[in-house]
Structure formats: C-alpha cells, structure tokens
Design a protein around this motif. Structure first.
Motif, mmCIF file in Angstrom:
data_model
loop_
_atom_site.group_PDB
_atom_site.id
_atom_site.type_symbol
_atom_site.label_atom_id
_atom_site.label_comp_id
_atom_site.label_asym_id
_atom_site.label_seq_id
_atom_site.Cartn_x
_atom_site.Cartn_y
_atom_site.Cartn_z
ATOM 1 N N VAL A 145 33.216 32.277 49.525
ATOM 2 C CA VAL A 145 32.103 33.196 49.774
ATOM 3 C C VAL A 145 30.936 32.435 50.406
ATOM 4 O O VAL A 145 30.294 32.907 51.339
ATOM 5 C CB VAL A 145 31.645 33.880 48.465
ATOM 6 N N ASP A 369 33.756 43.440 49.840
ATOM 7 C CA ASP A 369 34.822 42.765 50.568
ATOM 8 C C ASP A 369 35.863 42.226 49.597
ATOM 9 O O ASP A 369 35.541 41.810 48.483
ATOM 10 C CB ASP A 369 34.232 41.629 51.401
ATOM 11 N N LEU A 496 34.005 37.354 54.958
ATOM 12 C CA LEU A 496 32.993 36.658 54.169
ATOM 13 C C LEU A 496 31.948 35.990 55.053
ATOM 14 O O LEU A 496 30.768 35.930 54.699
ATOM 15 C CB LEU A 496 33.650 35.638 53.235
ATOM 16 N N GLU A 512 29.896 39.314 46.166
ATOM 17 C CA GLU A 512 31.227 39.895 46.376
ATOM 18 C C GLU A 512 31.941 40.102 45.038
ATOM 19 O O GLU A 512 32.784 39.293 44.633
ATOM 20 C CB GLU A 512 32.050 38.970 47.285
#
Length: 632
Positions: A145, A369, A496, A512
């Motif tokens: 991430v 995501d 990401l 996320e």
C-alpha cells in the motif's frame, strides 16, 4: 502518513542541504512537520528525511527521525493495532514518550527485530538505522500500500516514497530504461521491481532490504508472500460459516482503519466493494460517516445516482462532484508530477478529483481497492479459465490456424472494435494453453508485438509476476492462482499506486481496509465454488452486503470507475492529444516509430474502431517526458 527520503553516500560528500531538497519535494505528503538528520559513519554519510502528515498523536512528540538507543527510524504509514503491540512491549518494561505508532514500531524492532512485522496490522514503509550493527533496513508492508523506491549506483544509495526525491539528488542519473517503457505500454503501469529509470527499483511488497555499511552490500529478504496463503489447504467450512467469518474479519479490518485523531471519510463509487466499507462502518457508527463520489456528465459512464441512493439508504453525509472534460483537462497536466513515472490507468483523473473533493472535509479517506482481487470480481478471471478449458492440443491447433490468417482481411469482424488486437491475444492465449498466461494477455493494452511495432524495435523483455510458473504449482485452486497473480501485479502496481499518489497529492491519507492481511489470508483458503457461484462473481461479498443494502439497490451490470476518455479525446481533449503526439514531438523523445503512431492516431480521430488506451498510454509517456526529461 508521511513522505520519507534519504541517502547513503559512500563517498561521504553529501550533506544536510541535499537531504532537505530530497525531503521537501514530498511536502504534499506531509505538510505538518519536517525532520532532517545526517549521520556520520566511517564508511558513509547517511541522511534521513521525513515530511509528516499528522494523523495519530498530533503533538510534536511524533516528530521524526525518531531515536531509541542505537536505533533511528523514519516511517510512512499506519500501524492500526499499535496500542495492542504497545501493551506487549510495556510488559517487557519498555516505556513510551508519545502516543504514536512510530515509537511502537521502533521499540518493537528493538525487542523482536523484523519479527515485529508479524504482529503489525497496517500499511507502511520505513527505514531503520542500527548504529551498533552498522546496518540500514528498508521495509515495505505486505500488500505494498505504501511505496518505497531506491537507487543504487556509483557508491550512492538513495531512497524515497516517490521517485521525485531521488530525482532531487544532484548525482541521480535520469536514464530511461527502454524495457520498462515496453512494460508500461503493455500494461499502462510498470510492474515491480522495475521503474522508468535504470539502476532504480521499487522495493517489493512484503520485503526488507538490508544495507551493510562496512561492505557496501545490499541483501533482500522476503517476510510475507501472498502465495503462501494461497498454498494452504482449502477450508472445509460451510458456506454459512465462511460468510460469517468473512463478515467478522471485514468488521474488524474496517474498524481498525477508522483509528485516527482527525476526520475520516469513505470513497463511494456505487459498487459492492466501496458499499461494503460504507455500510459496515455506518452500521457501527453513532454518527453519520462522510462519503464521497465523482460522477460524469456523460450518463453512460455515470454511477453517481446509484451511489447517492446507497448513501441515502445508509444515512451517510454524502458529497458528490459531477465532472466533465474541463475538469479532466485541468488534471491531465498534473499527472506527471503526481505519478513521477509513466502511469496511464484511465481512472487517474476521477481518483485525483474525488481525493480533491474529500480533502475539503477529511484528512483520511478509505478506499476499497482489493475487493476484486480477493473476492474474484473481475471478468478477466472467468475469461482466462473459460478460454483455456479446451484440450491443449486443440488450443495449439487453433492458434496455428489463426497464425495463417491476417485479421485485417476477415470481413465484418475487421470493422469491430480493436479486433486485430483481440485476435492476436486469442492466438497467444491458445498457444500458451495456460489460464495465468491468458490473464496476462487479457491485461495487455498492447501486445508485445504491437509494442515492437509502435516503438520500432524488437527486444527481450523483463520477466514479471505475470510470468510466474513453478511458483504457482502448489496453489490450492485454479481460480486462486489468478487471484494471486493479480494481487502481485495489477493490484499493487496499478490500483495502489493510483490511490496513494492521488490522495497524497492533496494531503490526505488513503487507507485500504479490504487488504487487511487477515482477511486476505482467510479468503485465500476459500474455494472457487464460493467465490463465483451460479455465475455470480463476488458471491461471498454480495451475500454480506445484502445484509445492509437491498439487492435491488445493488444488482446491476458492473461498471469500472474510469473516465470517458474515449469520447473526450475525440472532442474536447483532441487538441492536447494532437499536440503531444505530433511527429516532431514523438521524434524528440526518440522512443517511437513516428509513422506507425501517426497511422494509429489518424484512425482513431477519424472514428476507427481503435482502442483509445493505446494512444492514451503513448500520450501519458509524452506528458511524463515533457515534465521530467525535456520540454516538448
């Protein structure tokens, strides 16, 4: 959330002034505080810089670089369960001077070294200097991430949250890696560990990189790999038990992502992924959570009406912004600065704009995501398995026959949208006979032969995680093989990257929740029969969401969160495309076959059935080159 940057200069010439330059180009990532320190070692000068966006412990006690005994750290990200880890450390007689997760990670590293990462639920990139051992360790979270780049050339090691920090170092050489350009044109992003520049890499997710100062050597170590989760035996739990356990993990993951000392909101697109985040959080909240949506003036692309209905049902404090070509044009020129290297996901525009909308109200925004990867949402998974279900001998024969026919000579079909490319992909899929190869070809916007055509060169390309072979042999389910590959490619290096840069460009933190490693590891053991059931993708997720939102509000054809570039570039943004793809500007970059690109452009502008993404990729490269290399 922060931006970090620094150097290890084995010539011992670099000082604090250069460190400040490398760090301050990341001010957008951390507008609230800055820290710079240069350490002297007999073999090198070491620079640690950090720009801070204050999310947890807003006081000055969270200032970085942070020190404890022989250790110094700079850190970007969040450890959501830091309070639980802190309790463990206090039992080991550690004391704390701040309420920050950075101090917990630093002292956790002192107690357990890299094993502290096994305890962490979060997203992070960090650099730790151990003066006693003479080592510097770079680390990146399991999913990737948070970004971390590094450059190693001519006795200089550089690192940073974004490539712009490396570019700010006077000795950094902006040598374009042509093989990376090829990857970019194929996929619209550059897969890890590669970058647009030579001698420069992305630290891979779930990895550590150790630099030994006495020997000036680097060593990479993996501490987590999603493939390990997918190689565990499939669960024997019932459908009911799987749904219940998944929902419990989602509730925990989503609640953790609300840990903050500043306001938090949710990006709501109208699909199942973001709806699950908004629904579960609103159900557990005593106040109205803020949700944010981007819509389009073109109704065939617009999902804002559906998102609004979901927000009304849940009772969120909803905000929306309907955009058109004018707003898109304002973002296009900013993309090279925001993304640092060529990056052509066609939802960069709306993601940047929804981040801008959210920044007016919150400092943290939750995205969704990962839902398509862990719950099996993309149609490409179904296609990859379906296309390769025939006996390999038959597939090989079909591919050979296709190779004898020029697709441009096939009546009727040759007038269909992007037919020649789709024909070539199908030929390659049947030649391979492998679902994971099929997914690679489906993911390509330009095939390798098309890239060679438009670049005018033939070259041996880099291997990527699309090319995993033996590593997938023990994966527990054919569908799960595809989910694992997508997790290691499209998710980390496209989705990401997109959200991190878009949110940080306006000084907010993107989180996320669907990539909590506990949720990922559990779902990796769930068989395909529950992920896709009765022809329904994301079956588990949909059963959970329907507990909070009626199916009548949710069930509709899946629409991707993308901008209507196909229309805009033939009309309102046509002039910009023609400018950057003009023959003299293509020639100036020196990487394209000018005549071939011009033929493609003319076909597109005259209404031909050409994929706009091919031209969009080339345009994005030109915009990047104009910003970072030389004005066009």
């Amino acid at each position: 959330m922060c931006g970090i940057a620094g150097f290890i200069d084995f010539t011992r010439k670099t000082g604090k002034d250069i460190l400040e330059q490398m760090t301050d180009v990341l001010k957008h990532r951390g507008p609230n505080d800055a820290g710079y320190e240069v350490f002297e070692h007999p073999q090198a000068h070491i620079g640690f810089g950090q720009r801070r966006l204050s999310i947890l412990d807003l006081s000055s006690s969270g200032h970085q670089p942070m020190h404890f005994m022989q250790l110094s750290i700079i850190f970007n990200g969040e450890i959501y369960n830091f309070k639980e880890i802190r309790v463990e450390l206090e039992k080991l007689d550690y004391t704390f001077q701040s309420g920050s997760d950075t101090e917990v990670l630093l002292k956790g590293y002192d107690a357990w070294k890299e094993k502290v990462l096994d305890k962490c639920i979060g997203m992070f990139a960090f650099v730790i200097y151990n003066r006693e051992e003479g080592t510097i360790v770079l680390g990146r979270d399991r999913a990737g991430v948070k970004p971390l780049y590094y450059y190693w050339h001519e006795q200089t090691f550089l690192f940073g949250s974004e490539l712009k920090s490396l570019c700010a170092f006077p000795g950094f050489r902006k040598e374009i890696d042509v093989k990376s350009v090829s990857l970019f044109l194929q996929f619209s992003y550059i897969p890890a560990p590669y970058t647009i520049y030579k001698h420069t890499s992305k630290l891979k997710p779930g990895h550590l990189l150790t630099i030994k100062l006495d020997s000036a050597t680097i060593e990479e170590q993996e501490y987590w790999n999603v493939l390990d989760a997918y190689k565990k035996p499939l669960t024997e739990l019932s459908e009911y038990a799987v749904i219940e356990q998944t929902e419990a993990l989602m509730q925990s993951a989503y609640k953790y992502r609300m840990v903050s000392d500043v306001p938090v909101g949710v990006f709501l697109s109208g699909g199942y992924d973001s709806a699950s985040v908004a629904a579960i959080l609103q159900a557990g909240s005593g106040s109205r959570i803020k949700t944010f949506t981007i819509g389009y003036k073109e109704p065939q692309w617009d999902e804002s009406r559906e998102a609004r209905k979901i927000a009304q049902h849940l009772g969120t404090d909803h905000h929306e912004w309907i955009i058109g070509p004018a707003e898109a044009k304002g973002v296009l020129e900013l993309l090279p600065e925001i993304y640092d290297e060529p990056f052509a996901d066609n939802s960069t525009v709306p993601t940047t704009l929804v981040s801008r909308l959210a920044s007016q109200h919150v400092k943290v925004a939750l995205s969704a995501d990962g839902g398509d990867e862990v719950f099996s949402g993309y149609n490409k998974f179904n296609q990859s398995l379906s296309y390769t279900r025939y006996p390999k001998g038959l597939q090989g024969m079909l591919s050979q026959v296709m190779g004898l026919i020029n697709p441009e000579m096939i009546p009727y079909f040759n007038r269909k949208y992007n037919f020649a490319s789709r024909y070539e992909k199908m030929k390659l899929i049947w030649a391979s006979g492998e679902p994971q190869k099929a997914m690679k070809y489906i993911a390509q916007y330009l095939t390798e032969s098309e890239v060679a055509h438009y670049m005018g060169i033939q070259q041996e390309g880099y291997k990527t995680n699309f090319d995993l072979n033996g590593e997938l042999s023990d994966v527990n389910d054919p569908l799960n093989k595809l989910l694992a590959v997508d997790y290691k490619t499209f998710l980390v290096d496209n989705n990401l990257v997109k959200v991190d840069r878009a949110t940080m460009s306006v000084g907010i933190e993107g989180r996320e929740p669907m990539l909590d490693h506990r949720l990922v590891e559990f779902l990796a053991k769930v068989p395909a029969s529950l992920k896709v059931k009765n022809g329904i993708n994301k079956y588990i997720l949909k059963q959970i969401v329907h507990k909070y939102i009626p199916a009548t509000l949710m069930d509709r054809p899946k629409r991707p969160f993308i901008a209507p570039l196909q229309e805009w570039f033939r009309d309102d943004l046509k002039e910009q495309m023609q400018y950057y793809l003009a023959p003299e500007r293509l020639a100036k970059t020196g990487l394209f076959h000018v005549a071939h690109v011009q033929v493609l452009l003319k076909r597109y502008l005259s209404g031909g059935k050409v994929s706009h993404q091919k031209l969009w990729n080339i345009l994005v490269f030109q915009l990047w080159y104009n910003h970072w290399i030389e004005k066009l």
